[in-house]
Every structure is written in C-alpha cells, then in structure tokens.
Write an enzyme that holds these catalytic residues in place. Structure first.
Site, mmCIF file in Angstrom:
data_model
loop_
_atom_site.group_PDB
_atom_site.id
_atom_site.type_symbol
_atom_site.label_atom_id
_atom_site.label_comp_id
_atom_site.label_asym_id
_atom_site.label_seq_id
_atom_site.Cartn_x
_atom_site.Cartn_y
_atom_site.Cartn_z
ATOM 1 N NE ARG A 281 -8.585 -7.029 -5.344
ATOM 2 C CZ ARG A 281 -7.593 -7.720 -4.942
ATOM 3 N NH1 ARG A 281 -7.277 -8.943 -5.230
ATOM 4 N NH2 ARG A 281 -6.848 -7.022 -4.137
ATOM 5 N NE ARG B 287 2.219 -15.567 -4.923
ATOM 6 C CZ ARG B 287 1.538 -14.594 -4.382
ATOM 7 N NH1 ARG B 287 0.394 -14.345 -4.685
ATOM 8 N NH2 ARG B 287 1.984 -13.938 -3.336
ATOM 9 C CE LYS B 288 -0.403 -9.763 -8.101
ATOM 10 N NZ LYS B 288 -0.734 -8.674 -7.431
ATOM 11 N N GLY C 220 1.306 1.341 0.473
ATOM 12 C CA GLY C 220 1.620 1.201 1.704
ATOM 13 C C GLY C 220 2.640 0.002 2.502
ATOM 14 C CB CYS D 219 -1.654 -2.407 -4.373
ATOM 15 S SG CYS D 219 -1.673 -4.120 -3.912
ATOM 16 N N GLY D 220 -0.210 0.343 -5.430
ATOM 17 C CA GLY D 220 0.098 1.743 -5.753
ATOM 18 C C GLY D 220 0.969 2.120 -6.968
#
Length: 522
Positions: free
Chosen positions: A67, A187-188, A442, A447-448
C-alpha cells in the site's frame, strides 16, 4: 511507552509492539529474504510488516500487497512509470492469472499485489529513488492523507490542499524514512483536508477532518473529529468547535495525534479508535487536552463551513483556472489498473499535460494541464475508447468497490467482478436519468464505504436451499458533499445470486429508473 499506556491491560498487538517497534523490521528484510516467508515470526509477517507498507495475504500465500502513500493522490508520470515497472517485474506469480495489478483505493492511493518477501528491500529502494514511500501505510498509523483532487486547478477552490497534505505526510513519516514517535497510535488514524466547496474527500468519515471556513474574514478550517468505519461501527465525525488558519494545520494535527497516542484505549482492538477516547472523556475535555498540547488557545469554530456544493466526481473535461488548460477525469472501472495501462497513462500525461496524474476517492483518475490545442488528440487516445472512458454509464460512473475475496483475506464475498457484471446487466435493462452511487465492500471493515453511497453492499453469508451462499446487507441513503451523512441498513443477507433483481427494484422505486421494453419482453 507513556504512563497512561502502562496502566492499561494491553492487547496482543500492543504487547508485541512494546517488545520491538515494527518499523525496526526494515533492518531485517535481508534476513527475511533468506529464510523465506514461511519461517518468519507470525506477528512480524502478518502484522509488523504493515508498518513498512507490506500486507501478507493468505489468499495468495507468500504474496504481499504493498500500500503506497500518495499525499493528495498526486503522482508524476515518472512515478507512475516506476510503479508500473514494479507491477510488471515483481507482481506476477501464484494467485494471478497472467499479470499483476494495482488498485486505486478510496483514499486516493494505490495498492499493488503479488510481491514476494525476497523483493521487498529492493522495492523500497526503488520507491525511495522515485520520491515515493509506502512506510506507515497500515496498522496503527496515519493512513494516506486525502486532499482535493483538483487542488490548484479548480477556479472555485478555497484552499490549495497540496502543500498541506505533503508536509503532513513528510512530518508524520519522517520524510518517508519512518517516524518512531508517530507510528505507535492505539489504532489507525485518517486525515482529510477539504479545499473546495463540495467536500470531495468525505471529511466526515475521518478521525480528523478539515473543512474550509471563514472566520472574521480570514479563510481557514473548521475541525471535525472522530469519524471512522469499523466492523458494525460506522460513525460520523463531530465538531470540535475549533477553527484554525492553514499555517496551524500541522501543529494541531500533531497535538491531536499525541493526545490520542498517550491517552487512547489500547485494550480491545475493536474499541481503540479516537472516537472511543472522545466518548470516554467528552468533547469538551478532549478539546481542552488538544488545546493544552497545541500550546495556545483554539479559536471557536466559524459559524459555518463553506461546503455548500453537491459532490462532484470530476469525470469528463473541465476548464482549469489556468487559461487555456483543461483537466480530464477518466473513469477507471472499480479502480483496477494493469501495468501496460499505467505505462500508457504516464505517456499520455507527458505528451498532453505536464506529466501529472491525480487519483480520486471514487477510484478514478485525472490528467490535468492539457492545453485546448491538444484536447481533441488526447480524447482520441485508444485507452479512453477501450477502457477509461469519460462518458461511462450512469451506474458504472458511481460504482466503487473494495478488493473482495479475490485478493483480500478479510473479504467474505467477491466484489469487483460481480459489481461490474451486475451494473452492466442493469444498464442494459434500465433507462436511468439520475446518478446513482453504488458501493461494494466485501466485509464489515467497509473499505468500499457503502455507508456513504446511495446504495451500498456489505459482504456476508446466508443460507439458501440448504446451502451457504455469498450475500450482502444493503444500505441506502448515504449522502456526500453538502449535508453529508451516513445511510441506513434496509435489508439483511440478500443472496448475491438474487441481488440483480433486488437492485433493479430499488432503482425503479427510489431513483426513477424505467425498465426497457425489450427487457420486459425478455
């Protein structure tokens, strides 16, 4: 490790981080190449290497996804060519039918797949020589920093976000070398810097969102905080009641990160995002702690921000604020790119523009700086006729999809190919008169970003005819741009094999679609 962190019962990831900072794994890449991926420590292979930007994918054993970090989504043609070369040379192998690929992500970024552990050190060096980096792009780090895709070329923009995104990345990553201080968050952490009037970065779903706003005649940013998506947790950012001038963006961001780093929860990985700290403290205490770390009082928020346009997707031809120049937005079906296409895009950006290529959060791309005199020749390029049209169908135009279980171990269902197939059939059967944004993800990690779509799908499984089949939960009503808000779940566990007819009914009922006569006869 801070005293606040020491007092907590640490989860397994935190315990591993405490023993060895994952950024230090860069020093062991040659060793890993010698012993191979199967002999590596499981945490270091499956989690630690994500700090360097490499994600082991069990669905393609021994292969890693890389990434990138592309601040504001802007690449040079030289950089695109370097990435294409990496795809061509290093991204082929088991799990890939004939060639490697890259995907444009919903954070104006690129992900490349099919990389071996033996090649990681060489790839890092190749990226560095091209002014690129993938460091700190996963796990407990700030992810790719998004900014206006038409920064500096939009006649109606308020703030040029390019420099802010660049300096934020360089500061947070130590100029791409890795920053030990700022890569140990609970975390992110997502950052979006909006510079135009249409919130083209979806600021409301970021931990830190900056929205252009005037205060006392001065243009700066209103601050919103705490937005995030996680499994079964979909949260919009809330106002911090703070306004800052552009020159304070970096200092405020660092102050907020430090408050989060030193005080954020580190016990349950599912409850470690910054909004959990805000909920624990209350927004007033959180603001006060950020202000203390910032080192000076924060001005209260401007009465309103300047997000007053509907969202643009930038597909098509548009005049720039520079007289005689244009930017052209190309539709990239579900964001998928191949090496030969990447080489062609680099060539086209050089021949017709100034070599610049921009990515968008809709998984599309923009080639700017095309003179009026070269526009016709550009639009006649075969790549625009064969793959990356500027006039996609209405449903294809608003289609977004995560990777799906073709390459991602988290994904429960296949997404990209299924999304394209269903949309193709629906566009043949329906007459559509208004845009419809359809997003696929998914798994519940989202993420989408289906929660911001007109119609969104989250992958799951269901039982049908005594068998387990792929299915989706359906969301509707997400809004981006002006008055942005998340949608709501309207159906659960709809089998994917039944999905086309369900979506067709939704389009007819809610979006004014009409069934073509030939489809009715069929």
């Amino acid at each position: 490790m801070t005293q606040a962190v020491k007092k907590q019962k640490l989860n397994k990831v935190e315990q591993a981080k405490a023993k060895k900072h994952p950024l230090l794994l860069k020093q062991e890449l040659e060793h890993f190449a010698q012993i191979g991926w199967e002999a590596m420590d499981e945490f270091e292979r499956d989690f630690g290497l994500k700090w360097l930007g490499f994600f082991h994918r069990p669905v393609t054993p021994g292969k890693f996804m890389m990434r990138m970090r592309i601040p504001n989504g802007i690449l040079t043609s030289t950089q695109m060519r370097v990435l294409a070369d990496i795809v061509q040379r290093y991204c082929q192998g088991a799990g890939f039918q004939d060639q490697g690929n890259a995907d444009i992500t919903t954070r104006q970024n690129l992900q490349l797949r099919g990389i071996r552990i033996e090649d990681i050190a060489d790839i890092i060096n190749i990226l560095a020589q091209a002014g690129l980096t993938c460091v700190q792009s996963g796990m407990d780090n700030v992810r790719n920093i998004t900014g206006s895709p038409v920064a500096g070329i939009d006649a109606n923009e308020l703030i040029d976000t390019r420099g802010l995104c660049r300096i934020l990345q360089d500061t947070i990553t130590n100029n791409g070398e890795g920053n030990l201080e700022l890569s140990d968050l609970p975390r992110k952490f997502n950052i979006a810097v909006a510079g135009g009037r249409d919130n083209s970065v979806h600021a409301e779903i970021n931990d830190l969102g900056l929205l252009p706003a005037y205060k006392n005649g001065t243009l700066g940013f209103n601050i919103i905080v705490g937005g995030y998506f996680a499994p079964n947790q979909y949260v919009s950012a809330i106002p911090l009641d703070a306004w800052i001038p552009p020159e304070d963006v970096v200092a405020l961001t660092l102050a907020m990160m430090m408050v989060y780093r030193e005080n954020g929860p580190r016990e349950n990985r599912q409850k470690c995002r910054m909004m959990h700290l805000i909920n624990q403290w209350g927004i007033e205490k959180f603001r006060a702690e950020v202000e203390q770390r910032f080192g000076k009082p924060l001005a209260t928020a401007a009465e309103k921000d300047e997000i007053d346009w509907e969202k643009r997707d930038h597909i098509g031809v548009y005049p720039q604020k520079q007289t005689g120049l244009n930017y052209v937005g190309l539709h990239v079906p579900v964001g998928r790119l191949y090496a030969n296409e990447m080489f062609e895009l680099a060539r086209m950006a050089e021949v017709y523009g100034n070599g610049e290529i921009r990515l968008t959060v809709e998984q599309n791309l923009i080639i700017p700086h095309i003179p009026d005199t070269r526009l016709s020749a550009f639009l006649a390029e075969p790549l625009l006729k064969e793959r990356f049209t500027i006039e996609p169908g209405i449903l294809n135009r608003g289609l977004v999809s995560c990777t799906g279980n073709e390459f991602c171990g988290f994904a429960i269902i296949e997404t990209k190919n299924r999304a394209l197939a269903i949309v193709k059939e629906l566009e043949q059967e329906l007459i559509l008169t208004q845009p419809v944004r359809i997003h696929w993800t998914g798994c519940p990690n989202s993420c989408g970003q289906p929660q911001v779509a007109d119609i969104g799908f989250i992958g799951t499984k269901t039982r049908k005819d005594d068998r387990t089949v792929e299915a989706v939960d359906i969301w509707m009503g997400g809004k981006v741009g002006k008055d942005a808000h998340l949608g709501k779940e309207v159906m659960k566990r709809v089998a994917c094999e039944d999905l086309k007819s369900v979506v067709r009914d939704l389009l007819v009922e809610h979006f004014g679609a009409k069934i073509k006569e030939e489809a009715l006869v069929g």
